[in-house]
Motif scaffolding. Structure first.
Motif, mmCIF file in Angstrom:
data_model
loop_
_atom_site.group_PDB
_atom_site.id
_atom_site.type_symbol
_atom_site.label_atom_id
_atom_site.label_comp_id
_atom_site.label_asym_id
_atom_site.label_seq_id
_atom_site.Cartn_x
_atom_site.Cartn_y
_atom_site.Cartn_z
ATOM 1 N N GLN A 171 17.241 3.329 44.553
ATOM 2 C CA GLN A 171 17.972 4.519 44.995
ATOM 3 C C GLN A 171 19.413 4.188 45.355
ATOM 4 N N GLU A 180 16.712 11.604 45.836
ATOM 5 C CA GLU A 180 16.211 10.223 45.734
ATOM 6 C C GLU A 180 15.581 9.917 44.373
ATOM 7 N N ASP A 199 7.880 7.537 44.842
ATOM 8 C CA ASP A 199 8.679 6.891 45.882
ATOM 9 C C ASP A 199 7.783 6.679 47.093
HETATM 10 MG MG MG Z 1 12.473 6.469 50.950
#
Ligand code: MG
Ligand code: ATP
Length: 583
Positions: free
Chosen positions: A393, A189, A214
């Motif tokens: 992402q 990610e 994140d």
């Molecule tokens: Mg996430």
């Protein structure tokens, strides 16, 4: 386990239609690339952040926002927050977020859910493994993307957290295969988020240290990534399941529940009734999102409890005050990741805010305060050109998908495209010594620390003004943080700084969230700067009789085994000195 289909040969490269998918516990997104630009696709409901939820009513399957709304009226047949259960044993999962929807249970070493997914009052329930749930959900995402693109999507790059283990990866690949989706590659990610930024046409691919924060709904993940010559190396990661969007929802739920109880004594606590709590939760989340955009937001629920409606408002300052502990948690996560990487905030060139919670202006504002001015804080509230944190992402995954779509499946793992993450790297910098104006030896970095190897860098060193011999000394260098303490200053009224700080603390206890000020007392703060320390010498070379105004070119090659080759030569001259040494 439904891994049927996993062994089917995948589509041939020429026949692929590819997308990028980010598959979160809270939300998922689908994206595709057109003319080298990634776009996030809205599903048939117009959503780009698609709740990772399935719900069954009378045999009909709903997904995304429609399924999320059923958390109020149909929680038992609604499956939510399941992504992290893939490939995990039942005893290792954390079911905290599943109490208000279908409960996870154990079936043959895996997690499953029992729901009524067929039509009719008398219909039997089904027990679906988490893999089957994932397959059904992915099928809906692929369906939405196929409809949008007007052709059947065959393949995808899917993002995964950096702490997904091999079993989790295998389970995800199998669940996708069962949905007739080829997973070309799983990418992490944070790297997907960095790719989304680095793919912008105006981006300069320079060596840099990037922190990706994140911040999601049920978890927050921070990664420190070194980007060197277009290669990404993950230096450290931190995962946290306490400080995330859910914790912010809870702050608002508690705030408004208390207000309701005050207004209607005797009506009961709406948090104790599952349906009331589900309503509070949905409304708290939308109020929270509204507070990311405006300075005021409303909160209103029809028939919250006993037919009583509830409506109220909150301003951003109040929200930031009551949510302060959670916000401070995010600061600590970021600081601990940097520490784990052995770095300092002064080493960080960029902070990328990713995930839904990263829209919150206060969080980016707090990061702005932690990092020096030279660090770019890439969030909507701090940088006008920032990319939507909820889309990073999926965009990164779509870009990667379009890069590798021509590859045969077996060649993808070897592909040199940027997704490679844990590669060997040097720890210290390598550079040359040069003389400062005051005649002091200073270190000039050429290959920055954390550079993935093999690497090659070239610099030019100027000869003395009138020409002559140039001595090049190639050394290792590392940074340390030089702290200059301020002179204790006595205020006009005789108060020392210590007394002043105490005052400030009292203000904070009053709960005024706006006092994260960085202007006050700035000149009295200790000064922290990054300075280079010269380490061991790797090579020395003297180039004799360099012309007036001439230059010496120094090339440093660091091989995959960490041995170093240094070549020096006069620019425009012949020959040169070449030395090999091993690390
Ligand atoms: Mg996430
Ligand atoms: P996780 O896997 O951690 O559960 P995710 O990666 O699936 O999360 P994201 O979409 O990144 O999900 O994050 C979801 C969280 O972001 C939710 O708590 C949601 O309320 C929050 N969120 C979404 N948009 C905003 C916004 N504009 N302002 C504040 N919070 C937001």
């Amino acid at each position: 386990m439904s891994d049927n289909g996993a062994s089917k040969p995948g589509p041939t490269p020429g026949d692929r239609t590819v997308i990028g998918i980010t598959f979160g516990n809270s939300n998922s997104s689908i994206a595709y690339t057109v003319d080298d630009k990634a776009e996030v696709i809205a599903n048939e409901d117009g959503d780009r952040q698609i709740p990772t939820i399935l719900s069954y009513v009378d045999g009909d399957e709903y997904y995304g926002q429609q399924a999320k709304n059923f958390l109020v009226r149909n929680p038992k047949n609604t499956v939510a927050y399941f992504r992290d259960f893939l490939g995990k044993e039942f005893k290792l999962i954390d079911p905290t977020h599943n109490h208000a929807s279908a409960h996870p249970q154990e079936t043959d070493d895996t997690v499953s859910f029992t729901i009524k997914d067929k039509e009719g009052e008398e219909a039997e329930t089904s027990t679906l493994t988490v893999s089957e749930v994932a397959t059904r959900y992915l099928r809906r995402l692929v369906g939405a993307a196929s409809e949008y693109l007007g052709k059947k999507v065959t393949s995808a790059v899917i993002t995964i957290p950096t702490n997904f283990n091999d079993k989790q990866k295998a389970a995800l690949i199998a669940a996708a295969a069962a949905a007739d989706l080829e997973v070309m590659q799983l990418i992490s990610e944070p790297v997907a988020a960095v790719l989304a930024y680095d793919a912008r046409p105006e981006a300069q691919i320079e060596d840099k240290i990037v922190v990706v924060a994140d911040l999601g709904g049920t978890r927050s993940d921070v990664a420190v990534v070194a980007s060197r010559g277009g290669m990404y190396t993950i230096l450290a990661t931190v995962h946290d399941y306490e400080f995330a969007g859910f914790a912010l929802d809870k702050v608002l739920i508690d705030h408004f529940a208390k207000e309701f109880i005050k207004k209607h004594p005797g009506a009961g606590d709406p948090r104790e009734n599952p349906r009331s709590l589900a309503k509070l939760r949905l409304e708290a989340e939308s109020t929270k999102k509204a507070l990311s955009l405006g300075s005021n937001a409303s909160f209103s629920v029809e028939s919250l409890i006993n037919g009583l409606d509830f409506a109220s408002t909150i301003n951003r300052l109040r929200y930031e005050t009551i949510a302060r502990t959670v916000f401070e948690g995010f600061n600590r996560l970021v600081e601990s990741a940097i520490k784990k990487a052995g770095l300092d905030v002064l080493d960080v060139d960029e902070v990328i805010l990713s995930g839904g919670t990263a829209h919150t202006p206060r969080i980016a504002g707090n990061f702005r305060y932690i990092f020096p001015q030279s660090t770019r804080i890439l969030a909507p509230s701090t940088e006008p050109t920032a990319i939507n944190p909820s889309e990073l992402q999926a965009r990164g995954a779509a870009l990667q998908a379009s890069l590798i779509q021509e590859y045969e499946a077996e060649d993808i793992e070897q592909s040199t495209h940027a997704a490679v993450t844990t590669v060997p790297h040097i720890t210290n910098a390598i550079g040359v010594i040069s003389l400062s104006e005051s005649g002091e030896e200073v270190f000039v970095p050429i290959v920055p620390p954390e550079t993935a190897v093999p690497a090659r860098r070239t610099v030019h060193v100027a000869a003395p003004k009138d020409g002559g011999d140039v001595l090049v000394k190639v050394v290792e260098g590392n940074t340390h943080i030089k702290v200059t303490k301020p002179e204790p200053k006595v205020k006009e009224n005789g108060d020392s700084k210590a007394a002043k700080v105490e005052d400030a603390d009292e203000d904070e206890a009053d709960g005024d969230a706006s006092d994260f000020s960085d202007d006050e007392d700035e000149e009295e703060e200790e000064k922290r700067e990054k300075v280079w320390k010269i380490g061991s010498t790797l090579a020395e070379a003297a180039i004799r009789g360099v012309k007036k105004g001439g230059k010496v070119e120094v090339t440093i090659n660091v091989n995959a085994d960490l041995s170093v080759i240094v070549t020096t030569r006069e620019v425009g001259g012949k020959g040169g000195v070449r030395g090999t040494l091993s690390a």
